[in-house]
Design an enzyme around this catalytic site. Structure first.
Site, short mmCIF file in Angstrom:
data_model
loop_
_atom_site.label_atom_id
_atom_site.label_comp_id
_atom_site.label_asym_id
_atom_site.label_seq_id
_atom_site.Cartn_x
_atom_site.Cartn_y
_atom_site.Cartn_z
N LYS A 160 0.88 -1.18 0.00
CA LYS A 160 0.00 0.00 0.00
C LYS A 160 0.91 1.23 0.00
CE LYS A 160 -4.28 1.37 2.34
NZ LYS A 160 -5.07 1.69 1.15
C1 LIG Z 1 -6.30 -0.47 -4.11
C2 LIG Z 1 -7.05 -1.01 -2.94
N1 LIG Z 1 -7.60 -2.23 -3.03
C3 LIG Z 1 -8.29 -2.76 -2.01
C4 LIG Z 1 -8.46 -2.07 -0.83
C5 LIG Z 1 -9.24 -2.68 0.29
O1 LIG Z 1 -8.39 -2.95 1.37
P1 LIG Z 1 -8.95 -3.06 2.85
O2 LIG Z 1 -10.14 -3.93 2.79
O3 LIG Z 1 -7.83 -3.66 3.62
O4 LIG Z 1 -9.30 -1.68 3.28
C6 LIG Z 1 -7.91 -0.80 -0.69
C7 LIG Z 1 -8.06 -0.04 0.54
O5 LIG Z 1 -7.16 0.07 1.29
C8 LIG Z 1 -7.18 -0.26 -1.77
O6 LIG Z 1 -6.65 0.96 -1.68
#
Ligand SMILES: Cc1ncc(COP(=O)(O)O)c(C=O)c1O
Length: 250
Positions: A160
């Site tokens: 991330k």
């Molecule tokens: C690109 C992306 N995909 C998926 C997610 C979903 O992740 P999470 O469920 O851990 O928030 C996020 C959010 O953080 C994201 O930025």
């Protein structure tokens, strides 16, 4: 236009500081080269006070994002988890979004971030539903983006990292400027990957499916929770690649 309502404190490099003192220099390295990793998690109101959703998993992913990007975090996971809880207590709001972030700080310039100090902050603010309350009630209008999700030979989707979000931002702006609420991003093989900031599930004929991690997605913690709920409910579940037309017929 300021959408964020200031709270009392932000955790910055080891201590809680007043909200307005959490400032960075304009020559902060990460601001220029996108070298920052972050998390997004929420605390929810419960009868026993605010509860942070899957704190450990978020900081595990934070640590993994740092590893992938060769970033040496100056604080260990336990310290960051405790700092998060201290921050929630200090700000005294029942529900909020929390944003831990680590970035290459002020001191050096140039592409190589390894010469810059790593700074770490955790901020929180009150933030409504990701795609708005209306979206929760009525659903959202999404369109397939012309932007392609980067694959792990280009940028690591499972980290991330701020740099990855340039791809997300382009897809999001394309969708909203065309009158949609959200984008659906395909990968370079033409398979559905994810949204700009969320994973995708499809339900067809009672079978729930979601693209695998190898499709170039961020492995969402919500995605993991949904998979657990689906299995607990005894529904059929598949982790599988699918094309856009399989979304149209869901
Ligand atoms: C690109 C992306 N995909 C998926 C997610 C979903 O992740 P999470 O469920 O851990 O928030 C996020 C959010 O953080 C994201 O930025």
């Amino acid at each position: 236009m300021v959408g964020i309502r200031a709270l009392s404190k932000i955790w910055l490099n080891g201590r809680l500081v007043p909200w307005d003192d959490a400032r960075i220099h304009v020559l902060t390295h990460g601001l220029h080269y996108g070298y920052s990793i972050f998390e997004g998690l929420r605390c929810y109101a419960t009868a026993r006070g605010p509860a942070v959703f899957r704190l450990r998993e978020h900081f595990e992913r934070f640590g993994n994002s740092a590893k992938i990007y060769r970033m040496k975090l100056p604080f260990d996971r336990t310290t960051l988890e405790r700092a998060t809880l201290d921050l929630v207590r200090a700000n005294g709001v029942p529900e909020a979004y929390l944003r831990p972030i680590a970035y290459s700080g002020y001191g050096e310039m140039g592409i190589d971030p390894s010469k810059s100090p790593v700074e770490v902050a955790i901020a929180m603010w009150e933030w409504g539903a990701y795609l708005g309350d209306e979206g929760v009630r009525r659903g959202v209008r999404a369109t397939v983006s012309s932007w392609v999700r980067m694959d792990s030979r280009m940028l690591p989707p499972q980290a991330k990292c701020a740099a990855n979000y340039a791809n997300s931002a382009l897809a999001k702006m394309e969708a909203t400027s065309a009158g949609y609420d959200e984008a659906i991003i395909l990968n370079s093989a033409g398979m559905v990957a994810e949204g700009p900031g969320e994973n995708i599930f499809r339900v067809k004929n009672g079978i729930v499916s979601t693209p695998p991690a190898s499709s170039g997605i961020l492995r969402g913690i919500t995605r993991d929770s949904v998979i657990r709920f689906v299995r607990d409910e005894g529904l059929e579940f598949q982790r599988t690649d699918f094309t856009r037309e399989e979304l149209f017929t869901a």
